[in-house]
Design a protein around this motif. Structure first.
Motif, mmCIF file in Angstrom:
data_model
loop_
_atom_site.group_PDB
_atom_site.id
_atom_site.type_symbol
_atom_site.label_atom_id
_atom_site.label_comp_id
_atom_site.label_asym_id
_atom_site.label_seq_id
_atom_site.Cartn_x
_atom_site.Cartn_y
_atom_site.Cartn_z
ATOM 1 N N HIS A 224 0.802 -1.211 0.000
ATOM 2 C CA HIS A 224 0.000 0.000 0.000
ATOM 3 C C HIS A 224 0.839 1.267 0.000
ATOM 4 O O HIS A 224 2.001 1.267 0.405
ATOM 5 C CB HIS A 224 -0.908 0.030 1.238
ATOM 6 N N GLY A 225 0.185 2.372 -0.422
ATOM 7 C CA GLY A 225 0.765 3.693 -0.281
ATOM 8 C C GLY A 225 0.301 4.345 1.009
ATOM 9 O O GLY A 225 -0.331 3.718 1.856
ATOM 10 N N TYR A 226 0.595 5.654 1.150
ATOM 11 C CA TYR A 226 0.219 6.392 2.341
ATOM 12 C C TYR A 226 -1.225 6.896 2.230
ATOM 13 O O TYR A 226 -1.737 7.139 1.131
ATOM 14 C CB TYR A 226 1.142 7.589 2.546
ATOM 15 N N ASP A 231 0.173 10.777 7.722
ATOM 16 C CA ASP A 231 1.444 10.071 7.546
ATOM 17 C C ASP A 231 1.307 8.661 8.114
ATOM 18 O O ASP A 231 1.885 8.314 9.143
ATOM 19 C CB ASP A 231 2.553 10.840 8.249
ATOM 20 N N VAL A 232 0.502 7.854 7.419
ATOM 21 C CA VAL A 232 0.233 6.474 7.810
ATOM 22 C C VAL A 232 0.276 5.605 6.560
ATOM 23 O O VAL A 232 -0.372 5.917 5.557
ATOM 24 C CB VAL A 232 -1.145 6.330 8.487
ATOM 25 N N ASP A 267 2.275 -1.535 10.088
ATOM 26 C CA ASP A 267 1.850 -0.182 9.753
ATOM 27 C C ASP A 267 2.975 0.782 10.120
ATOM 28 O O ASP A 267 3.691 0.582 11.120
ATOM 29 C CB ASP A 267 0.581 0.196 10.526
ATOM 30 N N SER A 268 3.138 1.840 9.319
ATOM 31 C CA SER A 268 4.250 2.756 9.554
ATOM 32 C C SER A 268 3.819 4.199 9.314
ATOM 33 O O SER A 268 2.774 4.464 8.720
ATOM 34 C CB SER A 268 5.437 2.403 8.646
ATOM 35 N N THR A 276 2.095 -1.355 16.521
ATOM 36 C CA THR A 276 2.274 -1.882 15.169
ATOM 37 C C THR A 276 2.664 -3.358 15.152
ATOM 38 O O THR A 276 2.701 -3.972 14.082
ATOM 39 C CB THR A 276 3.337 -1.076 14.404
ATOM 40 N N SER A 277 2.960 -3.922 16.328
ATOM 41 C CA SER A 277 3.264 -5.353 16.357
ATOM 42 C C SER A 277 1.984 -6.193 16.241
ATOM 43 O O SER A 277 2.051 -7.394 15.979
ATOM 44 C CB SER A 277 4.008 -5.721 17.645
#
Length: 334
Positions: A224-226, A231-232, A267-268, A276-277
């Motif tokens: 995926h993109g953002y 900013d996810v 997820d970043s 996010t884990s």
């Protein structure tokens, strides 16, 4: 009998999760990105033979109608969630997707082993409705939310399909463009708000020369993109689908199929505030019956599916009706 019927359906469960989250946080006055970002591809929706080699060229029209309902969300441990933190949660969800799809299949190409080239375009119209009970936070009242409108657009610009005596192989790339309405914190979104890219390979085995029985195994990878306004970046996913189709007459088909989707990437982004884990996953199983009302021209299929083994996911029950029309348009004249 072996006409291409592929589709990629946006995860209406992701859309509903965003609506649910927006509705819930709105009651608390805190607009944030939903931590439930389950991607754009839902396994188990396409039919068992939808990626089989088409066997002829030309333009095909398909119409998918999906009716969805859910009354439960499952947490990171795979347990049914009765609350959001300290807030009691009672959910009643329904959704509908209509997806019209155009598929072009070329004549066999004279290179790369004589495959057929496939191009697919699929707009869709989505409706989602929900009622959320949040206990004392809303004085025992039910908050209602929902959305409807034209959603995201799916395009498959590069698909190739090979056929041999007992095998078919269809492989390629597609993307989901975020053309549907999306804004973080709003409860009327009809898009998921980010680009999704998918590569997949459908492998078919036919035990008999007549191909009355088809066995499918199809792995896919999605990244995926953002998000449009945050900013996810949702984590990538691996998807595995499989199924068996059996024609019991020249017109009548029965099928059973299943699939699994696992989040494999975290997820970043700077706006990610959740753990996010924790990665989502879901499985689906279903069965259908199809019939050619007019042989090799007009096909109807009805199917029921249900999800299980959910983590960070809604449990869903899905009923769908698929219509297929083959045409002489863009067919090569010999």
């Amino acid at each position: 009998m072996h006409v291409i019927q592929n589709i990629v359906i946006r995860k209406v469960l992701t859309l509903i999760a965003c609506i649910l989250f927006a509705t819930t946080v709105a009651a608390q006055g805190v607009p944030e990105v939903s931590p439930v970002l389950a991607g754009g591809y839902l396994p188990g929706i396409l039919g068992v033979r939808d990626y089989a080699n088409p066997g002829s060229d030309g333009l095909f029209f398909l119409d998918y109608n999906l009716f969805l309902n859910s009354d439960s969300f499952y947490d990171r441990e795979g347990n049914r969630a009765n609350s959001l933190g300290s807030i009691p949660l009672d959910v009643d969800i329904s959704g509908y997707i209509n997806s019209l799809m155009l598929v072009y299949a070329s004549p066999k190409l004279d290179f790369l082993g004589n495959p057929q080239y496939l191009f697919i375009a699929s707009p869709n119209y989505t409706t989602a409705n929900l009622g959320v009970g949040l206990g004392e936070l809303t004085s025992g009242n039910t908050i209602k939310g929902g959305a409807s409108g034209f959603g995201d657009l799916t395009i498959a610009p590069l698909m190739l399909s090979w056929t041999k005596e007992k095998f078919d192989l269809t492989a390629g790339y597609m993307f989901i463009a975020p053309t549907g309405r999306y804004e973080t914190g709003e409860n009327d979104n009809v898009g998921i708000g980010y680009w999704s890219h998918i590569v997949q390979s459908a492998i078919y085995f036919y035990p008999s020369p007549q191909r009355a029985t088809a066995i499918l195994v199809m792995p896919s990878y999605e990244w995926h993109g953002y998000l449009k306004d945050a900013d996810v970046r949702p984590g990538s996913r691996f998807i595995l689908e499989y199924g068996i189709s059996q024609y019991i007459s020249e017109r009548l088909e029965i099928s059973i199929q299943g699939g699994h989707a696992w989040q494999v990437g975290e997820d970043s982004g700077a706006d990610v505030y959740w753990d996010t884990s924790v990665k989502d996953q879901m499985s689906i199983v279903g069965g259908g019956i199809g019939y050619w009302l007019k042989p090799n021209r007009f096909y109807v299929n009805a199917k029921y599916s249900t999800t299980y083994n959910n983590q960070q996911h809604f449990k869903a029950n899905i009923f769908q009706i698929e219509l297929l029309l083959t045409t002489e348009l863009l067919k090569r004249k010999d």
